[in-house]
Scaffold this motif. Structure first.
Motif, PDB file in Angstrom:
ATOM      1  N   MET A 195       1.517  -2.230   5.093  1.00  0.00           N
ATOM      2  CA  MET A 195       2.386  -1.240   4.468  1.00  0.00           C
ATOM      3  C   MET A 195       2.056  -1.110   2.983  1.00  0.00           C
ATOM      4  SD  MET A 195       6.406  -0.750   5.038  1.00  0.00           S
ATOM      5  CE  MET A 195       6.711   0.733   5.913  1.00  0.00           C
ATOM      6  N   GLU A 196       1.764  -2.223   2.359  1.00  0.00           N
ATOM      7  CA  GLU A 196       1.398  -2.178   0.932  1.00  0.00           C
ATOM      8  C   GLU A 196       0.106  -1.406   0.742  1.00  0.00           C
ATOM      9  OE1 GLU A 196       3.484  -6.419  -0.168  1.00  0.00           O
ATOM     10  OE2 GLU A 196       1.325  -6.180  -0.523  1.00  0.00           O
ATOM     11  N   LYS A 197      -0.830  -1.632   1.657  1.00  0.00           N
ATOM     12  CA  LYS A 197      -2.110  -0.929   1.577  1.00  0.00           C
ATOM     13  C   LYS A 197      -1.889   0.572   1.773  1.00  0.00           C
ATOM     14  CE  LYS A 197      -5.982  -3.343   2.559  1.00  0.00           C
ATOM     15  NZ  LYS A 197      -7.027  -4.027   3.286  1.00  0.00           N
ATOM     16  N   ALA A 198      -1.035   0.907   2.755  1.00  0.00           N
ATOM     17  CA  ALA A 198      -0.735   2.322   3.005  1.00  0.00           C
ATOM     18  C   ALA A 198      -0.067   2.941   1.785  1.00  0.00           C
ATOM     19  CB  ALA A 198       0.163   2.466   4.237  1.00  0.00           C
ATOM     20  N   ALA A 199       0.788   2.177   1.118  1.00  0.00           N
ATOM     21  CA  ALA A 199       1.464   2.685  -0.071  1.00  0.00           C
ATOM     22  C   ALA A 199       0.453   2.968  -1.190  1.00  0.00           C
ATOM     23  CB  ALA A 199       2.514   1.674  -0.548  1.00  0.00           C
ATOM     24  N   ILE A 200      -0.536   2.065  -1.336  1.00  0.00           N
ATOM     25  CA  ILE A 200      -1.569   2.276  -2.367  1.00  0.00           C
ATOM     26  C   ILE A 200      -2.355   3.545  -2.066  1.00  0.00           C
ATOM     27  CG2 ILE A 200      -3.740   1.362  -3.301  1.00  0.00           C
ATOM     28  CD1 ILE A 200      -2.531  -1.457  -2.822  1.00  0.00           C
ATOM     29  N   LEU A 201      -2.724   3.703  -0.792  1.00  0.00           N
ATOM     30  CA  LEU A 201      -3.483   4.897  -0.403  1.00  0.00           C
ATOM     31  C   LEU A 201      -2.653   6.155  -0.578  1.00  0.00           C
ATOM     32  CD1 LEU A 201      -5.467   3.607   2.660  1.00  0.00           C
ATOM     33  CD2 LEU A 201      -6.422   4.871   0.759  1.00  0.00           C
ATOM     34  N   LEU A 202      -1.367   6.046  -0.267  1.00  0.00           N
ATOM     35  CA  LEU A 202      -0.490   7.209  -0.411  1.00  0.00           C
ATOM     36  C   LEU A 202      -0.406   7.622  -1.876  1.00  0.00           C
ATOM     37  CD1 LEU A 202       1.500   9.163   0.974  1.00  0.00           C
ATOM     38  CD2 LEU A 202       3.302   7.522   0.486  1.00  0.00           C
ATOM     39  N   ASP A 203      -0.289   6.631  -2.763  1.00  0.00           N
ATOM     40  CA  ASP A 203      -0.264   6.938  -4.198  1.00  0.00           C
ATOM     41  C   ASP A 203      -1.546   7.646  -4.605  1.00  0.00           C
ATOM     42  OD1 ASP A 203       1.484   3.925  -5.250  1.00  0.00           O
ATOM     43  OD2 ASP A 203       2.190   5.923  -4.687  1.00  0.00           O
ATOM     44  N   GLU A 204      -2.652   7.162  -4.062  1.00  0.00           N
ATOM     45  CA  GLU A 204      -3.942   7.745  -4.374  1.00  0.00           C
ATOM     46  C   GLU A 204      -4.032   9.181  -3.856  1.00  0.00           C
ATOM     47  OE1 GLU A 204      -6.020   5.877  -6.221  1.00  0.00           O
ATOM     48  OE2 GLU A 204      -7.235   7.697  -6.379  1.00  0.00           O
TER      49      GLU A 204
END
Lengths: 299, 334
Positions: free
Chosen positions: A144-153
């Motif tokens: 989920m943290e990784k998805a959040a980083i990608l979403l921010d990107e």
């Protein structure tokens, strides 16, 4: 009906295969049955009778099958146990057993009550299945943290209303839980069949194949093309990346994410396919590497 | 806003519950009404109010913002009405009791009993802290988070697929549409500004955890009366069972610790124990509230769920016991 009864019986076997709270509950009921004197009030006797009745209805296959029809096929057999006051009766029985034992045998003593408490805690822990098989899948928070980083990107340019994303499952799983503005090519119901009960809509065959291809990245071309239903000679002429990228763009995808573990050849094919599609449509393509993934933006 | 939201969550159900119990039962409700009764009844009423507004919005094809506005108005009006009712109808009950006073007049607890209740309170606080600081929520087979996000982003109710963000081709069964929890959570997020993940993943599970213990505490009072030792041990064992019983997704412990926002968890941990509690006391109006609340939050067979089945079985047991009375037993008033 026979199938339902069979499901009910198998459901009961599955229900007691891991933890044993149901067995502990039945044990408490047996103790209360033998010691009916401990049921002093009308309310206690009523609760006991209700518990016995509910347990019988849920365990006996014919009545369990009827209850499964009542609760609808949306739920499995195990949800029938919501009717049975397992927690209440185990707690009630524990309180009655302890107080009765204390008043008859342990008054003024210290070690025996403490010993009984330790024993009972151990019983509950053992009945809960110490292996703890059913847990939140490890790594879910990290994903989920990784998805959040990608979403921010993906949304850093402020344009998060016209994004249609296609990414590996571990990313797609969390995006909609983080933001309601990003569209996905397919959702969690692609791999979580239980979610298909919520809606009548289904996915096109091509979308399903795109999911299968994304999850099989890195497998030999021939196997992937076979799964996509392409004739053998097409394997020699065109790699599957071409077909998949074209299909994804056809479905409105304008953000593609691939893991950086894919081979250089596949990455090259993907880039070529995206370039070919963008030439035809006049879209601008940007590629960047973020936290273990390649992001392709088609604007 | 977070503090205000917590105050609202603490006070609104209490006022609604106390007011409605006062209206339905008159001043005699002061004799046996407890804080737990008022709060749990208030939660049921909040769910019912939200459910009614939600269903009307579905049938009138309203925007999500319309639902939020009307839910806020209806709830505020209900709270003001109940407050006025409580103030106007204030005074002692027939036995000279104010609301909740009876709970504090029942003798003193021994040191051991105080220790047991302290342990219970400590474990509950620990569980609440774990929920407020943790991130683990179980989403398999459930799409509440996505649905709340979708309602907020699209401002429509059940017109956009929460899992993909695209418009539905065919749509969603009516039995899913009428379930109110995503709309209720979305309304709380919209009004307070609290992020969806924080409200749904942390705050709501804490409220459900506390609501569950209120229900079990009330049940313990009904079963054991003034016997504080048995009540304390009962509650301690419940906490232990919740902590240890996470081996299957249908277990109460798993629901409370990993899926507290789900309708099935609210049903199993709050509604069913409270239904049993009310059935034991013969408080059938409160049982009806539980049945209606379950219909609003869980997929049921045309509104008929576990709470109704529980009530029917209890009625059967009640009639059986009247037909075939057992040994003489002291009827302990709750």
């Amino acid at each position: 009906m026979q199938e339902l009864i069979g499901n009910a019986w198998r459901g009961w076997m599955d229900y007691i295969s891991d933890g044993k709270y149901a067995v502990l509950f039945l044990g408490v009921l047996c103790w209360l049955w033998l010691k009916k004197d401990s049921l002093k009030s009308v309310q206690e006797r009523r609760l006991f009778n209700f518990s016995v009745l509910a347990a019988v209805l849920v365990i006996f296959p014919v009545s369990a099958a009827a209850l499964m029809l009542y609760q609808t096929r949306f739920y499995d057999y195990k949800w029938l146990w919501s009717l049975v006051p397992v927690t209440i009766m185990i707690a009630y029985g524990s309180a009655c057993i302890y107080i009765e034992s204390y008043e008859k045998h342990w008054k003024g003593k210290l070690l025996k009550p403490i010993g009984w408490i330790a024993f009972w805690v151990a019983v509950v822990l053992v009945c809960s299945g110490l292996t703890g098989k059913f847990r939140i899948e490890e790594g879910t928070n990290a994903e989920m943290e990784k998805a959040a980083i990608l979403l921010d990107e993906l949304t850093e340019d402020g344009n998060n209303h016209n994004i249609c994303l296609w990414a590996p499952k571990e990313i797609m799983e969390h995006i909609r839980a983080l933001s309601g503005n990003v569209e996905l090519l397919y959702g969690r119901n692609m791999w979580d069949a239980a979610l298909n009960g919520y809606a009548y809509d289904t996915y096109d065959t091509e979308v399903i194949k795109l999911y299968e291809w994304m999850e099989s990245l890195g497998e030999p071309h021939e196997a992937v093309m076979e799964s996509l239903g392409e004739p053998e000679e097409a394997v020699m002429k065109s790699p599957p990346e071409n077909l998949c990228v074209q299909t994804a763009v056809f479905y409105g995808v304008n953000r593609m994410v691939f893991p950086d573990t894919i081979s250089g050849e596949i990455l090259g094919n993907i880039e070529s396919a995206i370039a070919a599609v963008s030439e035809g449509t006049g879209t601008i393509v940007k590629r960047e590497a973020v936290d273990g993934y390649y992001i392709f933006r088609l604007d | 806003m977070a503090v205000i939201l917590w105050l609202v969550i603490a006070l609104v159900p209490l006022i609604l519950g106390a007011g409605s119990l006062r209206i339905c039962n008159g001043k005699k409700c002061y004799n046996d009404m407890r804080f737990t009764d008022a709060y749990l009844t208030g939660i049921l009423l909040c769910i019912g109010l939200a459910g009614a507004v939600h269903v009307i919005c579905i049938f009138m094809d309203c925007l999500f913002s319309d639902f939020v506005r009307w839910f806020g108005i209806v709830t505020a009006a209900a709270v003001i009405g109940m407050l006025l009712g409580l103030v106007i109808g204030r005074g002692k009950g027939p036995e000279g009791n104010y609301l909740g006073r009876k709970a504090f007049r029942e003798g003193t607890y021994t040191a051991v009993q105080q220790g047991v209740f302290f342990m219970f309170g400590l474990l509950v606080v620990l569980q609440a802290v774990v929920l407020l600081t943790g991130q683990s929520i179980y989403r398999e087979g459930d799409m509440t988070l996505e649905t709340v996000n979708t309602f907020l982003a699209s401002n429509r109710i059940w017109e956009v697929n929460p899992l993909t963000g695209q418009a539905y081709d065919i749509g969603v069964p009516m039995r899913i549409k009428i379930l109110v929890l995503p709309s209720l959570y979305g309304a709380l997020c919209k009004i307070s500004g609290v992020p969806v993940q924080q409200l749904v993943g942390q705050w709501i599970p804490v409220i459900v955890l506390l609501g569950g213990y209120f229900a079990y505490s009330r049940l313990a009072r009904v079963l054991f009366g003034a016997d504080a030792s048995k009540r304390g041990i009962f509650l301690l064992v419940v906490v232990l069972l919740f902590c240890a019983g996470t081996y299957m997704d249908v277990m109460d412990g798993f629901g409370v610790l990993f899926a507290g926002y789900r309708g099935t968890t609210i049903r199993n941990v709050i509604l069913v124990p409270y239904t049993i509690c009310n059935c034991l006391q013969g408080k059938w109006k409160s049982v009806l509230l539980c049945i209606l609340a379950e219909a609003c939050i869980v997929w049921t067979l045309y509104g008929m769920g576990i709470c109704l089945l529980t009530a029917v079985l209890f009625l059967g047991v009640h009639l059986y016991q009247r037909r075939f009375p057992g040994k003489e037993a002291v009827c302990r008033s709750s």
